[in-house]
Each structure stands twice: as structure tokens, then as C-alpha cells.
Design a protein around this motif. Structure first.
Motif, PDB file in Angstrom:
ATOM      1  N   VAL A 102     -16.851  38.445 -27.611  1.00  0.00           N
ATOM      2  CA  VAL A 102     -15.654  38.215 -28.419  1.00  0.00           C
ATOM      3  C   VAL A 102     -14.749  37.172 -27.766  1.00  0.00           C
ATOM      4  N   VAL A 103     -14.265  36.238 -28.586  1.00  0.00           N
ATOM      5  CA  VAL A 103     -13.315  35.221 -28.148  1.00  0.00           C
ATOM      6  C   VAL A 103     -11.889  35.630 -28.529  1.00  0.00           C
ATOM      7  N   GLY A 104     -11.735  36.183 -29.740  1.00  0.00           N
ATOM      8  CA  GLY A 104     -10.416  36.593 -30.203  1.00  0.00           C
ATOM      9  C   GLY A 104     -10.502  37.345 -31.521  1.00  0.00           C
ATOM     10  N   ALA A 105      -9.391  38.003 -31.885  1.00  0.00           N
ATOM     11  CA  ALA A 105      -9.316  38.752 -33.144  1.00  0.00           C
ATOM     12  C   ALA A 105      -8.053  38.321 -33.881  1.00  0.00           C
ATOM     13  N   TYR A 106      -8.158  38.193 -35.215  1.00  0.00           N
ATOM     14  CA  TYR A 106      -7.078  37.638 -36.027  1.00  0.00           C
ATOM     15  C   TYR A 106      -6.867  38.432 -37.305  1.00  0.00           C
ATOM     16  N   ARG A 107      -5.678  38.316 -37.847  1.00  0.00           N
ATOM     17  CA  ARG A 107      -5.306  38.962 -39.109  1.00  0.00           C
ATOM     18  C   ARG A 107      -5.902  38.213 -40.308  1.00  0.00           C
ATOM     19  N   SER A 108      -5.988  36.886 -40.207  1.00  0.00           N
ATOM     20  CA  SER A 108      -6.571  36.073 -41.276  1.00  0.00           C
ATOM     21  C   SER A 108      -7.649  35.175 -40.664  1.00  0.00           C
ATOM     22  N   GLU A 109      -8.510  34.654 -41.512  1.00  0.00           N
ATOM     23  CA  GLU A 109      -9.656  33.893 -41.020  1.00  0.00           C
ATOM     24  C   GLU A 109      -9.211  32.636 -40.265  1.00  0.00           C
ATOM     25  N   PRO A 110      -9.574  32.523 -38.979  1.00  0.00           N
ATOM     26  CA  PRO A 110      -9.163  31.376 -38.179  1.00  0.00           C
ATOM     27  C   PRO A 110     -10.171  30.228 -38.254  1.00  0.00           C
ATOM     28  N   ALA A 111      -9.732  29.068 -37.821  1.00  0.00           N
ATOM     29  CA  ALA A 111     -10.655  27.947 -37.643  1.00  0.00           C
ATOM     30  C   ALA A 111     -11.414  28.213 -36.345  1.00  0.00           C
ATOM     31  N   VAL A 112     -12.689  27.846 -36.314  1.00  0.00           N
ATOM     32  CA  VAL A 112     -13.488  28.112 -35.119  1.00  0.00           C
ATOM     33  C   VAL A 112     -14.069  26.828 -34.554  1.00  0.00           C
ATOM     34  N   ALA A 113     -14.343  26.853 -33.258  1.00  0.00           N
ATOM     35  CA  ALA A 113     -14.943  25.715 -32.574  1.00  0.00           C
ATOM     36  C   ALA A 113     -16.467  25.753 -32.758  1.00  0.00           C
ATOM     37  N   GLU A 114     -17.107  24.691 -32.364  1.00  0.00           N
ATOM     38  CA  GLU A 114     -18.568  24.613 -32.418  1.00  0.00           C
ATOM     39  C   GLU A 114     -19.161  25.755 -31.586  1.00  0.00           C
ATOM     40  N   GLY A 115     -20.158  26.428 -32.152  1.00  0.00           N
ATOM     41  CA  GLY A 115     -20.812  27.519 -31.447  1.00  0.00           C
ATOM     42  C   GLY A 115     -20.146  28.876 -31.624  1.00  0.00           C
TER      43      GLY A 115
END
Length: 178
Positions: A102-115
């Protein structure tokens, strides 16, 4: 033909529209399941299964994932932790081992990095020391009388997932780690 017989044979327009809408909804549900396989990214998760039995569906393995128990430090929204029943978006990336972390948890869909991949779940409960997340992939149905075999290998299993761009996950299979 009399006027009455013509009227009886015709369906009202609203019945036809209603029937078509119902068929479209059912087709949409079926297509969304297959779309995960078509567009999803591969993710591998470490598991700890147990082997219950379902009267209607037969043997299944209940899977528990490392990513189902999150540290509150992974909550990136600030403020209070999410409430039970609320949607949560968990970002994972393939770790140095063979499974995702796990990298992080969010309330709404976040932008993600490659991979990185976003998996959508629902908060089961949260408190000061843990956020428990249900992803809808906690049951894996197996052929009858094979659940015990998987239970015996609980400490050596990896689940292969497909995760769609919108966060829906689907189990592709279970394999034994070497």
C-alpha cells in the motif's frame, strides 16, 4: 379484425421501454465484470486463508490480505479517519517481494504514478490503530473438497488479481509461493 383485437395485441410503449432498460442494466452488470479482465492491471497479494463452507455455493476460501488492514498513517486525506461503510480508494504498487504494498488511502479516486494501481474498497471499520477495508474479493470459490488443501498452504499463497482502471478487482487465481 375488430378494433378490440388490435388493441389487445399491441403492447404499451412504456412496457417495451421498461423491458429494454432492464435488459440494458443486466447487460451492463455482466459487461462490467468482463471489462475488469479486459482492461485490468495485474496485482499480486499475500494472503492468509481459512476454509469455511457455503451451503449454496460449496467450498470457498476466505482470504485476508495484508492490504486489508491499513495503518492510519496511510490515510492521506487528513482529518478524521473514514467511517464504516464509506468507499475508500487504496493505491498499491508492486513491492520488492512478489506482492503489492500500500502507498496510500483516499476518500476519492486519486491520480496515480506509473506502476501504481487503485483498488476500490469499502471501510469495514476504523479506529486509532487500524483501518479495515473490504474489497469484495475476500471469498474465492473452489471445487468441492479442495478448500482444505488451500487452508494447509495458507502461509505460502499469493492471489493474482486483475484491477480495472475504475478500481474494481477480480481474482484471477491463487498460486503457491516458492
Amino acid at each position: 379484425m375488430t378494433r378490440e383485437s388490435v388493441t389487445v395485441r399491441r403492447r404499451p410503449m412504456w412496457m417495451t421501454v421498461s423491458t429494454m432498460l432492464q435488459l440494458l442494466v443486466l447487460a451492463g452488470i455482466a459487461i462490467s465484470y468482463y471489462a475488469v479482465g479486459w482492461f485490468g492491471q495485474d496485482v499480486r497479494l499475500k494472503t492468509v486463508p481459512v476454509d469455511p463452507r457455503d451451503i449454496l455455493y460449496g467450498d470457498y476460501v476466505t482470504l485476508s490480505y495484508d492490504i486489508s488492514r491499513l495503518s492510519p498513517s496511510l490515510w492521506k486525506e487528513g482529518g478524521e479517519l473514514p467511517q464504516p461503510g464509506t468507499p475508500i480508494y487504496v493505491v498499491v504498487r508492486q513491492g520488492p517481494m512478489e506482492w503489492a504494498e500500500v502507498v496510500g488511502a483516499y476518500r476519492s479516486e486519486p491520480a496515480v504514478a506509473e506502476g501504481e494501481v487503485v483498488i476500490k474498497g469499502r471501510v469495514d471499520y476504523s479506529w486509532d490503530e487500524e483501518i479495515r477495508v473490504d474489497y469484495g474479493i475476500e471469498r474465492y470459490y473452489v471445487p468441492e473438497n479442495t478448500g482444505k488443501v488451500l487452508e494447509d498452504k495458507a502461509d505460502r499463497l499469493t492471489v493474482k488479481l486483475k484491477v480495472a482502471p475504475w478500481g474494481q478487482a477480480k481474482i484471477e487465481g491463487i498460486e503457491e509461493r516458492k
